[in-house]
Write an enzyme that holds these catalytic residues in place. Sequence first.
Site, PDB file in Angstrom:
ATOM      1  N   CYS A   2       0.847  -1.184   0.000  1.00 56.69           N
ATOM      2  CA  CYS A   2       0.000   0.000   0.000  1.00 56.69           C
ATOM      3  C   CYS A   2       0.889   1.241   0.000  1.00 56.69           C
ATOM      4  O   CYS A   2       2.004   1.223   0.498  1.00 56.69           O
ATOM      5  CB  CYS A   2      -0.936   0.085   1.193  1.00 56.69           C
ATOM      6  SG  CYS A   2      -1.958  -1.353   1.433  1.00 56.69           S
ATOM      7  N   ARG A  27       3.809  -0.424  -4.825  1.00 55.46           N
ATOM      8  CA  ARG A  27       3.619  -0.924  -3.463  1.00 55.46           C
ATOM      9  C   ARG A  27       2.270  -1.605  -3.267  1.00 55.46           C
ATOM     10  O   ARG A  27       1.993  -2.161  -2.205  1.00 55.46           O
ATOM     11  CB  ARG A  27       3.746   0.223  -2.472  1.00 55.46           C
ATOM     12  CG  ARG A  27       5.072   0.926  -2.544  1.00 55.46           C
ATOM     13  CD  ARG A  27       5.135   2.006  -1.511  1.00 55.46           C
ATOM     14  NE  ARG A  27       5.254   1.422  -0.190  1.00 55.46           N
ATOM     15  CZ  ARG A  27       6.405   1.273   0.449  1.00 55.46           C
ATOM     16  NH1 ARG A  27       7.509   1.685  -0.100  1.00 55.46           N
ATOM     17  NH2 ARG A  27       6.443   0.731   1.639  1.00 55.46           N
ATOM     18  N   TRP A  79      -3.078  -2.657  -1.393  1.00 57.65           N
ATOM     19  CA  TRP A  79      -2.827  -4.098  -1.567  1.00 57.65           C
ATOM     20  C   TRP A  79      -3.693  -4.764  -0.499  1.00 57.65           C
ATOM     21  O   TRP A  79      -3.433  -4.622   0.696  1.00 57.65           O
ATOM     22  CB  TRP A  79      -1.350  -4.411  -1.353  1.00 57.65           C
ATOM     23  CG  TRP A  79      -0.977  -5.825  -1.629  1.00 57.65           C
ATOM     24  CD1 TRP A  79      -0.596  -6.356  -2.824  1.00 57.65           C
ATOM     25  CD2 TRP A  79      -0.914  -6.899  -0.680  1.00 57.65           C
ATOM     26  NE1 TRP A  79      -0.307  -7.691  -2.685  1.00 57.65           N
ATOM     27  CE2 TRP A  79      -0.496  -8.053  -1.385  1.00 57.65           C
ATOM     28  CE3 TRP A  79      -1.172  -7.012   0.686  1.00 57.65           C
ATOM     29  CZ2 TRP A  79      -0.324  -9.294  -0.766  1.00 57.65           C
ATOM     30  CZ3 TRP A  79      -1.010  -8.242   1.304  1.00 57.65           C
ATOM     31  CH2 TRP A  79      -0.587  -9.362   0.572  1.00 57.65           C
ATOM     32  N   ASN A 105      -1.746   2.195   6.075  1.00 54.08           N
ATOM     33  CA  ASN A 105      -0.960   1.025   5.669  1.00 54.08           C
ATOM     34  C   ASN A 105      -0.735   0.195   6.925  1.00 54.08           C
ATOM     35  O   ASN A 105      -0.477   0.755   7.988  1.00 54.08           O
ATOM     36  CB  ASN A 105       0.424   1.450   5.156  1.00 54.08           C
ATOM     37  CG  ASN A 105       0.359   2.114   3.804  1.00 54.08           C
ATOM     38  OD1 ASN A 105      -0.695   2.171   3.188  1.00 54.08           O
ATOM     39  ND2 ASN A 105       1.485   2.623   3.359  1.00 54.08           N
ATOM     40  N   GLY A 106      -0.765  -1.121   6.785  1.00 52.67           N
ATOM     41  CA  GLY A 106      -0.531  -1.983   7.949  1.00 52.67           C
ATOM     42  C   GLY A 106      -1.759  -2.803   8.254  1.00 52.67           C
ATOM     43  O   GLY A 106      -2.700  -2.860   7.447  1.00 52.67           O
ATOM     44  N   GLU A 486      16.518 -18.863  -7.014  1.00 51.33           N
ATOM     45  CA  GLU A 486      16.167 -17.488  -7.369  1.00 51.33           C
ATOM     46  C   GLU A 486      15.602 -17.414  -8.800  1.00 51.33           C
ATOM     47  O   GLU A 486      14.623 -16.716  -9.054  1.00 51.33           O
ATOM     48  CB  GLU A 486      17.406 -16.586  -7.205  1.00 51.33           C
ATOM     49  CG  GLU A 486      17.235 -15.160  -7.689  1.00 51.33           C
ATOM     50  CD  GLU A 486      16.055 -14.409  -7.085  1.00 51.33           C
ATOM     51  OE1 GLU A 486      15.476 -14.856  -6.090  1.00 51.33           O
ATOM     52  OE2 GLU A 486      15.692 -13.365  -7.659  1.00 51.33           O
ATOM     53  N   LYS A 490      11.945 -16.062  -9.850  1.00 49.87           N
ATOM     54  CA  LYS A 490      11.772 -14.969 -10.819  1.00 49.87           C
ATOM     55  C   LYS A 490      10.787 -15.382 -11.903  1.00 49.87           C
ATOM     56  O   LYS A 490       9.900 -14.639 -12.271  1.00 49.87           O
ATOM     57  CB  LYS A 490      13.139 -14.630 -11.412  1.00 49.87           C
ATOM     58  CG  LYS A 490      13.385 -13.223 -11.745  1.00 49.87           C
ATOM     59  CD  LYS A 490      13.867 -12.373 -10.589  1.00 49.87           C
ATOM     60  CE  LYS A 490      12.938 -12.340  -9.400  1.00 49.87           C
ATOM     61  NZ  LYS A 490      13.523 -11.843  -8.200  1.00 49.87           N
ATOM     62  N   GLU A 493       7.170 -15.617 -10.504  1.00 49.99           N
ATOM     63  CA  GLU A 493       6.610 -14.313 -10.111  1.00 49.99           C
ATOM     64  C   GLU A 493       6.048 -13.535 -11.302  1.00 49.99           C
ATOM     65  O   GLU A 493       5.002 -12.920 -11.187  1.00 49.99           O
ATOM     66  CB  GLU A 493       7.702 -13.434  -9.473  1.00 49.99           C
ATOM     67  CG  GLU A 493       7.980 -13.737  -8.027  1.00 49.99           C
ATOM     68  CD  GLU A 493       8.953 -12.736  -7.417  1.00 49.99           C
ATOM     69  OE1 GLU A 493      10.094 -12.642  -7.910  1.00 49.99           O
ATOM     70  OE2 GLU A 493       8.575 -12.062  -6.463  1.00 49.99           O
ATOM     71  N   HIS A 509      16.226 -38.504  -6.041  1.00 47.15           N
ATOM     72  CA  HIS A 509      15.490 -38.865  -4.829  1.00 47.15           C
ATOM     73  C   HIS A 509      14.010 -38.511  -4.947  1.00 47.15           C
ATOM     74  O   HIS A 509      13.308 -38.491  -3.944  1.00 47.15           O
ATOM     75  CB  HIS A 509      16.122 -38.181  -3.612  1.00 47.15           C
ATOM     76  CG  HIS A 509      17.533 -38.610  -3.368  1.00 47.15           C
ATOM     77  ND1 HIS A 509      17.860 -39.885  -2.974  1.00 47.15           N
ATOM     78  CD2 HIS A 509      18.706 -37.952  -3.519  1.00 47.15           C
ATOM     79  CE1 HIS A 509      19.179 -39.989  -2.867  1.00 47.15           C
ATOM     80  NE2 HIS A 509      19.720 -38.824  -3.198  1.00 47.15           N
ATOM     81  N   LYS A 604       5.555  -4.655  -3.785  1.00 52.53           N
ATOM     82  CA  LYS A 604       6.995  -4.555  -3.607  1.00 52.53           C
ATOM     83  C   LYS A 604       7.458  -4.833  -2.172  1.00 52.53           C
ATOM     84  O   LYS A 604       8.338  -5.634  -1.949  1.00 52.53           O
ATOM     85  CB  LYS A 604       7.463  -3.175  -4.060  1.00 52.53           C
ATOM     86  CG  LYS A 604       8.976  -2.977  -4.031  1.00 52.53           C
ATOM     87  CD  LYS A 604       9.659  -3.806  -5.086  1.00 52.53           C
ATOM     88  CE  LYS A 604      11.159  -3.611  -5.109  1.00 52.53           C
ATOM     89  NZ  LYS A 604      11.811  -4.702  -5.856  1.00 52.53           N
TER      90      LYS A 604
HETATM   91  O1  M6R Z   1      12.514  -5.839   0.490  1.00 51.60           O
HETATM   92  P1  M6R Z   1      12.938  -7.234   0.780  1.00 51.60           P
HETATM   93  O2  M6R Z   1      14.212  -7.611   0.119  1.00 51.60           O
HETATM   94  O3  M6R Z   1      13.010  -7.510   2.260  1.00 51.60           O
HETATM   95  O4  M6R Z   1      11.809  -8.149   0.196  1.00 51.60           O
HETATM   96  C1  M6R Z   1      11.808  -9.533   0.396  1.00 51.60           C
HETATM   97  C2  M6R Z   1      10.857 -10.243  -0.546  1.00 51.60           C
HETATM   98  O5  M6R Z   1       9.542  -9.868  -0.298  1.00 51.60           O
HETATM   99  C3  M6R Z   1      11.202  -9.954  -2.007  1.00 51.60           C
HETATM  100  O6  M6R Z   1      12.515 -10.316  -2.299  1.00 51.60           O
HETATM  101  C4  M6R Z   1      10.242 -10.716  -2.952  1.00 51.60           C
HETATM  102  O7  M6R Z   1      10.496 -12.081  -2.891  1.00 51.60           O
HETATM  103  C5  M6R Z   1      10.368 -10.160  -4.364  1.00 51.60           C
HETATM  104  N1  M6R Z   1       9.090 -10.172  -4.977  1.00 51.60           N
HETATM  105  C6  M6R Z   1      11.388 -10.879  -5.179  1.00 51.60           C
HETATM  106  O8  M6R Z   1      11.367 -10.615  -6.523  1.00 51.60           O
END
Ligand code: M6R
Length: 609
Positions: A2, A27, A79, A105-106, A486, A490, A493, A509, A604
């Site tokens: 948010c 955000r 969000w 926010n929160g 990773e 990616k 996502e 396994h 984000k």
């Molecule tokens: O801001 P941060 O690095 O603490 O965020 C952690 C994760 O939320 C962040 O890396 C998330 O997995 C992203 N969407 C990765 O692309």
Amino acid sequence: MCGIVGYIGRRDVAPLLLEGLQRLEYRGYDSAGIVITGKPSGKTPAALKMVKAKGRVRDLEARVPKRFAGTTGIAHTRWATHGAPSDENAHPHMDPEGKLALVHNGIIDNADELRAKLVAEGVEFASETDTEVLTHLIARSEAETLEERVRQALHLIEGTYGIAVLHSDFADRIVVARNGSPVVLGIGEKEMFVASDVAALVTHTRQVVTLDDGEMATLKADDFRTYTTEGTRTTASPTTVEWEAESYDMGGHDTYMHKEISEQPDAVDRVLRGRIDDRFSTVRLGGLNLDAREARAVRRVKILGCGTSYHAGLIGAQMIEELARIPADAEPASEFRYRNPVVDPDTLYVAVSQSGETYDVLAAVQELKRKGARVLGVVNVVGSAIARETDGGVYVHAGPEVCVVSTKCFTNTVVAFGLLALHLGRIRDLSVSDGKRLIEGLRKLPEQIREILELEPEIKKLAEEYANAKSMMFIGRVRGYPVALEASLKLKEISYIHAEAYPASELKHGPLALIEPAMPTVAIVPNDDLLEKNRAAMEEIKARSGRILAVAHQEQEKADHTIVVPKNEVELDPILMGIPLQILAYHTALALGRDIDKPRNLAKSVTVE
Ligand code: M6R
């Protein structure tokens, strides 16, 4: 998660707030809203005017009437946590009289209980949100000042908040408060801004004040004051934001993700700048706050982060163990904080976060501090909550990252871990020649990343070929395994293709059962002492008619395609091997027509549990 933006001054507020929302949209982007105060007429106070819309900021913009004049307002991009995305659940939330508006926010943890009490007292709710509870609580306070009303209401709630409040009877001010969710004041000339993120402020002012948890502020056009939720005045001196306004622009790229991938050579250059000490074949890390005697006393290193930052931490742990010979491991902060872990005084804890706001990481840091641990931060956003809570650390200097998925920050974080590992190693038992070797390797990185970026047309073709896969397997061994994790994150996502990551050693396994022509495998195959083992794993996949795309230092016979990346030192190779897979994920998502910078369901900074 948010975004909040607010303004009080003399300018036409609606365009300012809408522009701020655009900058904060990364955000949270499922609904948005804006409220402004019009002009008072005679003794009649200015009425609040509000517009809200499910969807993106552009949907909100389309609803804002032509005549929507005012010089004070607050706005929000959401969000969803409580209640689905809808016009009703979008912020701001107003009291029934239409005098008070709140953006938040929160999460309010005791919202259900408070809502039940309010309903029993006859209050009617217009939304399903936890935020509306706070709106009613403030509106029902009979205190004289707006500040006191907000304070009284905040004492009734449990949870996290960054809020901004507007009231037509107090139209000369915006009252804001913070507890666990960032609030930044932007100080201008006869105008004040507030936002949850400097991204919304930097085009207007670079003078900012970041509120602490438990702090509130009153903003007037030509003045601000800060105080605690108990009412005690606090002192706040503005600091200058170091990132330029242009760093938040797309800079000629079609997406932020593409821009951020292509910025990596410069970003890596930045994280190295001024830190290499050739004389002693080591690195200088100014903000670490860990002297040589303390560093030698460390018996174990525990790295905590979430998502991509956790993956960077996994590579960091291997680097530290290999170069400094200190047992090291990484764990998702989101798990660590819930399992009452043994907190050991000889362990050095390292919290990793791009945003410096991720709630699970922050909560883990706070728990560790409560138990007397020493916690360092590897953080991108200077002055963020995690950077401030930790005892010292290494800034990642990737510059602002706007795309929801992390790319350049991942790379820079891993480089920052390389620096930390080298520093700890040279204090302990890493030789001068190994120190030199690694420094040379670090220096080569920006140029080698440039070489990888030139592979984009080739990787694009591969992405188009693999984009029809329903599912993909990513494998790597030891240093290659976090790279696989990773790369798989990616891909899922932004392309929404299901992806699994496994250590190559674990294939037989179980996961080998999944291999068939429709499930391609991406194999990380560096030229290291495990090359033959990785080749054997590819052989096993081929024997089951699996297609293989290898990322390697030389053509791989067993693979259908190989992306050949430049070779660095073995310890640093993971930094480079991840980059072609960022490009692969990008072009796969592009081929599938996905909204790359704003993938569905994500945001984000995850500032809620
Ligand atoms: O801001 P941060 O690095 O603490 O965020 C952690 C994760 O939320 C962040 O890396 C998330 O997995 C992203 N969407 C990765 O692309």
